[in-house]
Structures are given as structure tokens and as C-alpha cells.
Design a protein around this motif. Structure first.
Motif, mmCIF file in Angstrom:
data_model
loop_
_atom_site.group_PDB
_atom_site.id
_atom_site.type_symbol
_atom_site.label_atom_id
_atom_site.label_comp_id
_atom_site.label_asym_id
_atom_site.label_seq_id
_atom_site.Cartn_x
_atom_site.Cartn_y
_atom_site.Cartn_z
ATOM 1 N N LEU A 275 4.442 1.913 -1.821
ATOM 2 C CA LEU A 275 3.838 0.750 -1.163
ATOM 3 C C LEU A 275 4.296 -0.541 -1.829
ATOM 4 O O LEU A 275 4.483 -1.567 -1.173
ATOM 5 N N ARG A 279 6.623 -2.287 0.716
ATOM 6 C CA ARG A 279 5.774 -3.235 1.446
ATOM 7 C C ARG A 279 5.298 -4.401 0.589
ATOM 8 O O ARG A 279 4.443 -5.176 1.000
ATOM 9 N N LEU A 335 -0.591 2.565 8.161
ATOM 10 C CA LEU A 335 0.861 2.400 7.999
ATOM 11 C C LEU A 335 1.551 2.806 9.297
ATOM 12 O O LEU A 335 1.081 3.720 9.992
ATOM 13 N N ASP A 339 7.087 5.108 9.139
ATOM 14 C CA ASP A 339 7.335 4.965 7.694
ATOM 15 C C ASP A 339 6.735 6.105 6.874
ATOM 16 O O ASP A 339 7.145 6.350 5.738
#
Ligand SMILES: [Fe+2]
Length: 377
Positions: A275, A279, A335, A339
Motif C-alpha cells: 500500500l 498507493r 481497493l 490491483d
């Protein structure tokens, strides 16, 4: 039960501890390379105190102040080149986990030409110069660990460079440097510290000697988080968070660090790194967002151990713990489906997977990512 313990860093804490113990720096080297980020060490006074301590002891110094969040291998090499050019024989890391981890990696590179994957092999043929860490956030516990987490763009994740040679020789813990931290950093780093204690409590490598540190870290960090949750709800500005809470978080974070120095981390950190890398979610928050799914998964697989864990935290179940987490941040957005499998595949390759207390299939990993909720769109 076989057990072992090693944590050689000398820990000194309290207001003004850097200047108070300046003499300890005198025998460590002749030229210090100070490794830090762009602004915070200047703003919070840690850099000025360190420079004053070095100059009092006639230790010359150079400054590399371009460590970014989640430092890259390229930045580390740049800092090490400066250190070599200045003949630095000690490295001082000031900041959160990124500058402290960077300081360790830079120290290793000062004396060891490590190319490619050798950087992560944990083998340092030449002695690593002394490392000093001065944390200015309370979460990473890096001041008490032998780990340096670097971003590897080629691998698309964060990787752990480690080895007992990377333990700091001294850690100065002064919560005064944390008084200006914003709420987001305060909470995210506290959640990271909590995850260290929890993962250390659960890790396969946990021992009778690591457990007391894990339990103390769990109790201290949950108390800190409960107190922060009240202040957050009341709308107290971050710079009015009392020193005693800041200091308690700093010591709790250190307990988390001592714990994972013995046990390593587990799947939660492996998933969190995805993450963060993919992200750009702050490390501590990334762990916290995945905690509910991880704890619920483990609660089904090893209910007795999880009951003990929740008992130390003062909750009856994963569900009750998740309800508390939801008072600190909102978990809303799933999410993207496209992904999830990719993240699971990256996490499955991480070293800390094998330290997870139960076997986890790729499908189960994907399930945890699917259950994860991000704070906002
Ligand atoms: Fe962490």
C-alpha cells in the motif's frame, strides 16, 4: 524453549539528553555525517542540539539533508558518496524511520561496496562505522533495531537491509522534538509502533525474551492511542498534545523496536509495504488499514493466541479492536479489484511472510487486501 536476545544500543532518554550526554559522541569518530530530511530536524531543534553536542566535543561534521520519505537506494548512495568524500567515520540519523534507516544504510556503504542484491544480503565484510539515532517521531523504533528499510524501485516494494552491524550504538530519545508533529504523523506512527508490538507478539521468531517487550509495547501503545483518541475527538490541536503522552509514545515505540529487533515483522508489514509503495499511503496507516483483516484472519486460525493479544490491548475480539480503530480514521473505499491479486503476489514474495504464525495462501492474501478499506477517495 530455545531463546536469544540481542540489542546492543545504549538508550538515553529525557529532555535535553543529546546535549547532556555529548561526551559520549567524543570517542566515536572524528567526522560525523548527519543524515536527515529537508526540514523537520531544523524546525524541531534536534539538528541544532546535535551540532552543539558535536562541536562541544570537537567532532567535525557534514550534513546530508535530502532523505525523502521511504528512502531510495539512489539517495542512500548519494549520501554515502558525500560521507566518503568527507572521510566520515560515524553517522548520525535524525528524524523518523526514513532518516534513521538511511543512516544505517549509509554507514554500511561507507566502508562496504555493496552492489545490486548484495545490498540486501546482510553481509558486511568491512566494519560498519558507529551509528547514532535520534528519533523525532514515535513509531518506527528504528533506534533499537538492526533494520534499514529502503525502497527498491526495481522490485516495486520496500526491502529490508539488515544485520546486527546496523544496530545504532547510541539512541537519544527526547520527546521535545516531537511537540510540533501534526496529528496525521502522530497517529500514523503510533499505529506503526502498535503493529510492531503486535506482530512481534505473533511472530514465529518470537521468544520468551521478546515477549515481555512485546506485551509492554502493546499495553503502552494502546494506552497512548486511547489518550490520543480522546484528544482528537475533543479537537485539541496537535501542538497541545501533552509532553507526557509524546514521551510515552516514544518509549512505547522503542519497546516495539526492541521487540521486532528480536522477532522481525510478519505478513502485516509485507502487505503494508504494497500500500505504501503502490498507493503512497503512509507506512503506519497502511499497516493499520490492513490490521482488521489480518487480525480477523488470525482470530479464526489461532483463537487462543489472538485472545491473549486482545486481552493485552483491552479488547474482547478483533471486531471490538476494529471498532476502536474506526474512531481514529474512517475506512471507506475498497481497493480496485484489478490491483488486489497484484498486491497479494508482491506481498507473498516478502521475507516477513515466512515469519507469519500460520501458513497463508495467495487466495487468503488476496482476501485480506479485498477486505481492506482506504480512508477516502
Ligand atoms: Fe513498521
Amino acid at each position: 524453549m530455545p531463546t536469544s536476545y540481542f540489542m546492543p544500543a545504549r538508550i538515553l532518554s529525557g529532555k535535553g539528553c543529546v546535549k547532556e550526554h555529548a561526551s559520549l559522541l567524543a570517542g566515536m569518530g572524528r567526522h560525523a555525517l548527519i543524515v536527515t530530511g529537508r526540514t523537520s530536524a531544523r524546525a524541531n531543534g534536534a539538528l541544532a542540539d546535535t551540532v552543539a553536542a558535536l562541536e562541544k566535543e570537537n567532532v567535525s561534521w557534514s550534513l546530508f539533508d535530502r532523505i525523502e520519505a521511504n528512502p531510495s537506494i539512489e539517495t542512500i548512495r548519494e549520501a554515502a558518496a558525500l560521507g566518503r568524500a568527507q572521510a566520515s567515520d560515524m553517522v548520525i540519523g535524525i528524524g523518523g524511520g526514513s532518516p534513521m534507516d538511511a543512516a544505517k544504510a549509509v554507514a554500511a556503504l561507507l566502508t562496504n561496496p555493496l552492489e545490486g542484491d548484495a545490498l540486501f544480503a546482510g553481509f558486511y565484510p568491512n566494519p560498519v562505522p558507529p551509528i547514532v539515532c535520534i528519533p523525532t517521531t514515535a513509531g518506527t523504533g528504528s533506534e533499537a533495531t538492526p533494520y534499514a528499510i529502503l525502497t527498491d524501485h526495481a522490485m516495486q516494494t520496500k526491502r529490508n537491509m539488515g544485520g546486527s552491524e546496523l544496530f545504532p550504538r547510541i539512541a537519544f530519545l527526547d520527546a521535545s522534538y516531537m511537540m510540533g508533529l501534526p496529528w496525521s504523523t502522530t497517529l500514523n506512527t503510533a499505529l506503526d509502533a502498535l503493529s510492531h508490538a503486535a506482530e512481534g507478539f505473533l511472530a514465529i521468531r518470537g521468544t520468551a525474551l521478546s515477549e515481555p517487550f512485546a506485551v509492554t509495547g502493546l499495553k503502552q501503545m494502546i494506552q497512548v492511542l486511547r489518550e490520543l483518541a480522546v484528544l482528537w475527538k475533543e479537537g485539541v490541536p496537535a501542538d497541545e498534545i501533552p509532553f507526557v503522552i509524546r514521551e510515552s509514545a516514544l518509549i512505547g515505540s522503542m519497546f516495539g523496536g526492541i521487540t521486532i529487533a528480536q522477532t522481525g515483522t510478519t505478513l502485516l508489514h509485507a502487505m503494508g509495504y504494497c500500500l505504501t509503495y503502490c498507493r503512497n499511503i503512509d507506512h503506519g496507516l497502511a499497516n493499520a488499514l490492513l490490521m482488521p483483516a489480518y487480525f480477523e484472519f488470525l482470530e479464526k486460525k489461532m483463537p487462543d493466541r489472538m485472545k491473549l493479544l486482545f486481552g493485552h490491548l483491552g479488547f474482547s475480539s478483533a471486531e471490538a479492536f476494529t471498532s476502536f480503530l474506526k474512531t481514529l480514521f474512517v475506512m471507506m473505499e475498497a481497493l480496485p479489484e484489478s490491483d488486489i491479486d497484484a498486491y497479494a503476489a508482491i506481498a507473498a514474495k516478502a521475507k516477513n511472510m515466512s515469519n507469519t504464525p500460520v501458513p497463508v495462501s495467495l487466495t487468503e492474501l488476496s482476501g485480506m487486501f479485498a477486505a481492506c478499506r482506504l480512508p477516502s477517495g
